[in-house]
Design a protein around this motif. Structure first.
Motif, mmCIF file in Angstrom:
data_model
loop_
_atom_site.group_PDB
_atom_site.id
_atom_site.type_symbol
_atom_site.label_atom_id
_atom_site.label_comp_id
_atom_site.label_asym_id
_atom_site.label_seq_id
_atom_site.Cartn_x
_atom_site.Cartn_y
_atom_site.Cartn_z
ATOM 1 N N TYR A 139 12.099 -0.069 7.562
ATOM 2 C CA TYR A 139 11.485 1.242 7.344
ATOM 3 C C TYR A 139 10.494 1.569 8.459
ATOM 4 O O TYR A 139 10.427 2.688 8.963
ATOM 5 C CB TYR A 139 10.759 1.196 5.997
ATOM 6 C CG TYR A 139 10.505 2.528 5.346
ATOM 7 C CD1 TYR A 139 11.475 3.114 4.552
ATOM 8 C CD2 TYR A 139 9.299 3.183 5.499
ATOM 9 C CE1 TYR A 139 11.235 4.325 3.938
ATOM 10 C CE2 TYR A 139 9.052 4.395 4.889
ATOM 11 C CZ TYR A 139 10.036 4.957 4.099
ATOM 12 O OH TYR A 139 9.797 6.157 3.496
ATOM 13 N N PHE B 154 16.184 3.778 -4.085
ATOM 14 C CA PHE B 154 15.387 3.800 -2.858
ATOM 15 C C PHE B 154 14.466 5.004 -2.833
ATOM 16 O O PHE B 154 13.282 4.906 -2.536
ATOM 17 C CB PHE B 154 16.330 3.816 -1.643
ATOM 18 C CG PHE B 154 15.633 3.631 -0.325
ATOM 19 C CD1 PHE B 154 15.505 2.372 0.238
ATOM 20 C CD2 PHE B 154 15.098 4.714 0.357
ATOM 21 C CE1 PHE B 154 14.859 2.187 1.454
ATOM 22 C CE2 PHE B 154 14.447 4.543 1.576
ATOM 23 C CZ PHE B 154 14.327 3.275 2.121
ATOM 24 N N SER B 155 15.022 6.162 -3.164
ATOM 25 C CA SER B 155 14.244 7.390 -3.063
ATOM 26 C C SER B 155 13.107 7.437 -4.080
ATOM 27 O O SER B 155 12.036 7.946 -3.783
ATOM 28 C CB SER B 155 15.158 8.605 -3.231
ATOM 29 O OG SER B 155 14.463 9.775 -2.877
ATOM 30 N N LEU C 229 11.069 8.618 4.206
ATOM 31 C CA LEU C 229 12.293 8.610 4.994
ATOM 32 C C LEU C 229 13.510 8.635 4.085
ATOM 33 O O LEU C 229 14.567 9.115 4.465
ATOM 34 C CB LEU C 229 12.328 7.357 5.867
ATOM 35 C CG LEU C 229 11.248 7.261 6.953
ATOM 36 C CD1 LEU C 229 11.288 5.884 7.603
ATOM 37 C CD2 LEU C 229 11.452 8.347 7.996
ATOM 38 N N GLY C 230 13.355 8.105 2.867
ATOM 39 C CA GLY C 230 14.471 8.088 1.921
ATOM 40 C C GLY C 230 14.976 9.484 1.619
ATOM 41 O O GLY C 230 16.181 9.713 1.537
ATOM 42 N N SER D 82 3.014 1.817 -0.125
ATOM 43 C CA SER D 82 3.423 1.316 -1.438
ATOM 44 C C SER D 82 4.374 0.132 -1.334
ATOM 45 O O SER D 82 4.518 -0.643 -2.265
ATOM 46 C CB SER D 82 4.075 2.427 -2.258
ATOM 47 O OG SER D 82 5.406 2.630 -1.864
ATOM 48 N N MET E 114 11.507 -2.508 -7.301
ATOM 49 C CA MET E 114 10.803 -3.593 -6.619
ATOM 50 C C MET E 114 9.341 -3.671 -7.049
ATOM 51 O O MET E 114 8.538 -4.311 -6.403
ATOM 52 C CB MET E 114 10.903 -3.483 -5.103
ATOM 53 C CG MET E 114 10.246 -2.254 -4.521
ATOM 54 S SD MET E 114 9.415 -2.562 -2.936
ATOM 55 C CE MET E 114 7.849 -3.233 -3.486
ATOM 56 N N SER F 123 11.567 4.866 -5.246
ATOM 57 C CA SER F 123 10.705 3.684 -5.061
ATOM 58 C C SER F 123 10.733 2.747 -6.257
ATOM 59 O O SER F 123 9.745 2.062 -6.529
ATOM 60 C CB SER F 123 9.233 4.077 -4.824
ATOM 61 O OG SER F 123 9.090 4.816 -3.655
ATOM 62 N N ALA G 250 7.262 7.801 -3.316
ATOM 63 C CA ALA G 250 8.669 8.173 -3.483
ATOM 64 C C ALA G 250 9.171 9.019 -2.319
ATOM 65 O O ALA G 250 10.266 8.802 -1.804
ATOM 66 C CB ALA G 250 8.841 8.928 -4.803
#
Ligand code: TRP
Length: 470
Positions: free
Chosen positions: A118, A239-240, A35-36, A336, A245, A242, A32
């Motif tokens: 990413y 996104f942050s 970069l997010g 991940s 997906m 994770s 988690a």
């Protein structure tokens, strides 16, 4: 039909188990936090005006993100396979529809796309460890620093080189496997990350603009927030954390049976959110103390922070530490993003872990050059939301992750029978289980759909009709 005992559908993991609950928390936190939190959160918050964006983001994290994370972990542990196989298996078991496996496949494709850009940004971070450490930014003028960023991103060779380095390191760790690779990596990196961030926080508090940075993050101006801004806040939450997906689902497959999913997920979500806010509290005071622009886009941390670091005593060391922190955080996230695809290919096509990793990594590496080129040769090739990089970011964060998350929460809340989810969450009659089920069945799906609808502008007349004129 005799009632099937819940425990009879408990399965064993195909790739080993995390050695402890703490190791799983570290792994998911490592996924988690990346970069997010540090690159993307500040620049998207800055581009959407700060406070109001942050408020919607926090709401999305806890009302949508938290229940979806629990759904992913419980589905992952129930299936104990790669996300595609798990969704196929559980789809069949719970609803007689193996086509739920497509949700896993969507996740694999989303992971490919996210890791492709990413890795390029993470590569820049690698370049900036060295730029900082050799003192390139000490006392440098804004023009010099902007020129340095432009030279890095403008060069296919430079940017491509660092992208290659990052993919190679990520592939190396993934190839070593869940026991030796992933767990050892996160065990060391996540605590290091938090320590360096706290040192930087102390540093930011002495810039003289801490209050201004604080107000930017927490004083909401809802009038400035557009439908697309709300969509971006939801996308950033996905996104942050994770989620959406099946990355967390893949990790959940290695979770020991007795570990509490609810407690673990709450811990991870709080840690991730705290680190994003911490990053904001580090970055914005430095931005304001130096009269820089919070709305600088994807270059925000690369064009503004080195300037700040260069003007302040000890800046070379602090700068190098900061970018080292980012590279570590990006590595544990990159791992991940690859794991679902690697596990899928291993189980489906009989390849070994190293071969599967090489195959997946090579495809993502090639794909990454669309992002490398978006900042030079193809910077004028714009459509829909901007460059190819802008579009991959929008498509994955704002659309593919929320769609994936929506399907996952619908599956866990509506398709799975209550016995199965209660058995995994292990809170059968508890209030917490009922609260999760309410969030997963109603709150999260409805919120995602409303935010999608809102972003299309179709809801504007409804809001106008509801609001008192004036
Ligand atoms: N959450 C990571 C970050 O904030 C990025 C990431 C890792 C991710 N795995 C993911 C995003 C899976 C979405 C889905 O940097």
């Amino acid at each position: 039909m005799p009632e099937q005992s819940a425990s009879s559908t408990r399965r064993d993991s195909l790739h080993g188990l995390w050695s402890s609950r703490f190791a799983f928390i570290l792994a998911v936190t490592g996924s988690a936090v990346g970069l997010g939190n540090i690159w993307r959160f500040p620049y998207v918050a800055g581009a959407n005006g700060g406070g109001a964006f942050v408020a919607v983001y926090l709401l999305c994290v806890f009302a949508i993100g938290l229940p979806i994370m629990m759904a992913e972990v419980l589905i992952g542990r129930r299936g104990r396979r790669n996300p595609v196989a798990t969704m196929t298996l559980l789809g069949e078991e719970e609803a007689g529809h193996p086509s739920w496996g497509l949700v896993g496949l969507l996740g694999v494709v989303t992971g490919f796309l996210i890791l492709s850009f990413y890795s390029v940004i993470a590569g820049w971070t690698g370049a900036y460890i060295i730029k900082s450490a050799i003192g390139e930014f000490v006392g440098a003028e804004p023009a010099t620093i902007a020129g340095s960023f432009a030279a890095l991103t403008g060069s296919v060779l430079n940017s491509g080189f660092w992208h290659t380095v990052f993919m190679a390191v990520t592939m190396f760790v993934v190839a070593r496997g869940v026991e030796r690779g992933l767990e050892q990596a996160v065990r060391f990196m996540v605590p290091a990350l938090v320590v360096i961030l706290l040192i930087l926080l102390g540093y930011a508090m002495n810039t003289g603009a801490f209050q201004q940075g604080f107000a930017f993050l927490f004083k909401p101006d809802f009038a400035a927030l557009t439908g697309n801004g709300v969509l971006a806040a939801m996308g950033q939450a996905f996104f942050s954390l994770s989620i959406g997906m099946a990355a967390v689902m893949a990790y959940g497959a290695y979770l020991p049976q007795q570990t509490s999913i609810i407690g673990t997920s709450v811990a991870v979500v709080c840690a991730d959110t705290a680190i994003a806010i911490l990053a904001g509290l580090v970055i914005f005071p430095i931005v304001f103390a130096n009269g820089l622009d919070p709305n600088a886009g994807p270059g925000l941390i690369f064009e503004t922070l080195p300037l700040a670091f260069g003007q302040l005593p000890g800046g070379a060391i602090f700068g190098a530490l900061f970018f080292l922190l980012l590279a570590f955080a990006a590595l544990t996230s990159g791992i991940s993003l690859m794991e679902p695809a690697v596990a899928w290919i291993m189980e489906n096509h009989g390849l070994g872990r190293a071969q599967a990793t090489t195959l997946v990594g090579t495809i993502i590496w090639v794909l990454g050059f669309t992002t490398v080129l978006s900042f030079n040769r193809l910077s004028d090739f714009r459509f829909w939301n901007g460059t190819i990089f802008d579009n991959i970011g929008f498509l994955t964060s704002n659309i593919m992750l929320p769609v994936g998350g929506l399907l996952i929460t619908v599956f866990a809340g509506w398709v799975m029978c209550q016995n199965s989810s209660a058995d995994e969450l292990d809170e059968t009659a508890g209030t917490l289980y009922r609260l999760w089920r309410f969030l997963a069945r109603y709150v999260a799906p409805v919120a995602v759909l409303l935010i999608f609808l809102n972003a299309t502008g179709l809801l504007a007349p409804v809001f106008d009709a509801l609001m008192p004129q004036g």
